[in-house]
Design an enzyme around this catalytic site. Sequence first.
Site, PDB file in Angstrom:
ATOM      1  N   HIS A  56      13.922  49.386 -90.181  1.00  0.00           N
ATOM      2  CA  HIS A  56      12.915  50.176 -89.454  1.00  0.00           C
ATOM      3  C   HIS A  56      13.517  50.872 -88.227  1.00  0.00           C
ATOM      4  CE1 HIS A  56       9.952  47.854 -91.769  1.00  0.00           C
ATOM      5  NE2 HIS A  56       9.020  48.683 -91.333  1.00  0.00           N
ATOM      6  N   GLU A  86       5.674  51.017 -87.968  1.00  0.00           N
ATOM      7  CA  GLU A  86       4.665  51.185 -89.031  1.00  0.00           C
ATOM      8  C   GLU A  86       3.464  51.966 -88.513  1.00  0.00           C
ATOM      9  OE1 GLU A  86       4.566  50.185 -92.358  1.00  0.00           O
ATOM     10  OE2 GLU A  86       6.630  49.469 -92.264  1.00  0.00           O
ATOM     11  N   ASP A 128      11.523  46.555 -99.321  1.00  0.00           N
ATOM     12  CA  ASP A 128      11.443  46.182 -97.902  1.00  0.00           C
ATOM     13  C   ASP A 128      10.008  45.704 -97.675  1.00  0.00           C
ATOM     14  OD1 ASP A 128      12.112  45.933 -95.154  1.00  0.00           O
ATOM     15  OD2 ASP A 128      11.294  47.907 -94.723  1.00  0.00           O
ATOM     16  N   SER A 129       9.714  45.298 -96.448  1.00  0.00           N
ATOM     17  CA  SER A 129       8.337  44.892 -96.137  1.00  0.00           C
ATOM     18  C   SER A 129       7.416  46.100 -95.996  1.00  0.00           C
ATOM     19  CB  SER A 129       8.335  44.104 -94.832  1.00  0.00           C
ATOM     20  OG  SER A 129       8.857  44.915 -93.795  1.00  0.00           O
ATOM     21  N   CYS A 149      17.873  46.249 -88.533  1.00  0.00           N
ATOM     22  CA  CYS A 149      16.590  46.239 -89.244  1.00  0.00           C
ATOM     23  C   CYS A 149      16.393  47.666 -89.735  1.00  0.00           C
ATOM     24  CB  CYS A 149      15.464  45.840 -88.289  1.00  0.00           C
ATOM     25  SG  CYS A 149      13.810  46.123 -88.969  1.00  0.00           S
ATOM     26  N   CYS A 164      16.250  45.546 -96.735  1.00  0.00           N
ATOM     27  CA  CYS A 164      15.645  44.721 -95.690  1.00  0.00           C
ATOM     28  C   CYS A 164      16.678  43.702 -95.224  1.00  0.00           C
ATOM     29  CB  CYS A 164      14.428  44.000 -96.260  1.00  0.00           C
ATOM     30  SG  CYS A 164      13.669  42.866 -95.091  1.00  0.00           S
TER      31      CYS A 164
HETATM   32  N1  DGL Z   1      12.888  46.327 -92.345  1.00  0.00           N
HETATM   33  C1  DGL Z   1      13.077  44.912 -92.330  1.00  0.00           C
HETATM   34  C2  DGL Z   1      14.519  44.557 -91.996  1.00  0.00           C
HETATM   35  O1  DGL Z   1      15.411  45.330 -92.209  1.00  0.00           O
HETATM   36  C3  DGL Z   1      12.204  44.118 -91.411  1.00  0.00           C
HETATM   37  C4  DGL Z   1      10.819  44.172 -91.673  1.00  0.00           C
HETATM   38  C5  DGL Z   1       9.851  43.204 -91.113  1.00  0.00           C
HETATM   39  O2  DGL Z   1      10.063  42.460 -90.155  1.00  0.00           O
HETATM   40  O3  DGL Z   1       8.830  43.260 -91.745  1.00  0.00           O
HETATM   41  O4  DGL Z   1      14.752  43.469 -91.534  1.00  0.00           O
END
Ligand code: DGL
Length: 267
Positions: free
Chosen positions: A187, A154, A12-13, A185, A75
């Site tokens: 997150h 984050e 993921d990011s 997402c 992600c």
């Molecule tokens: N966690 C990522 C997702 O599921 C998104 C992360 C980001 O925008 O950096 O899309």
Amino acid sequence: MNTYAGSIGLFDSGIGGLTVVKTLKEILPNEKLIYIGDTANLPFGPKPRQRLQTLSYRLIGYLLGRGVKLIVVACNTSTPAIFPEVMTDFKVPIIGPVKAGAEEAYFRSGQKRIGVIATEGTVRSGIYQKSLLELDPEIKVISQAAPGLVEAVERGEVDSPATIRMLQQYLSVFIGKIDTLILGCTHYPFLKPAIESILSEEVLLIDPAIRLAQQVKELLVQRQALNNGTGNYEFWATDVNKLKSTFLQRASKELGILPLDFKQLDL
Ligand code: DGL
């Protein structure tokens, strides 16, 4: 030498994909999980498709080079940038959260009025809308991009006044119009309590990771590739300085994925 043969690779990011690590660890406790947070390039949401493709392929290439047996794209934003090309290009299965999330929402929604909250990139790609309409062209889908939420998570600001204000604004489009909301997402499950405090309790929240973990298990069973030994989990980040370790410690505890031990990965 590849030391990670037999492991499952995830990326993921940032810390969002840890919500996927949690469900995988619950469903597949004997597996070895290698997780990469590409924190040097966070956030993915606003990036153009081409750039997302480059970043995602780099992470996939790295994991393949380490000999993993399966890759979980933890992600949503990366998913439209790499599928369907990846599925046919590589030798190990690669699976992402969107199909799982769309199916789960479709099967569980009573009225087939489904909302999707996701990053700009995911909403722009239309991937959830497409996946849902493939299941049933009659579904009513409302999508809302939510810039800023990933960064808030984050920073560990999962219930700060500023985050609640952002959520109130983004969720207002759904009020009275949906019975099911996909957290599109990885997150966003960290924001579940805040989202629940704003939406009516009749709205069912869908975390795609739960069905995704079941699909991973099915794939491993089919390929007779389940691990019988002891499970473990490693966390690598492309910029460890960007990890807010206090929140990460709390989040890892809440997710039940301690001990927390992250390492710098220079790709
Ligand atoms: N966690 C990522 C997702 O599921 C998104 C992360 C980001 O925008 O950096 O899309």
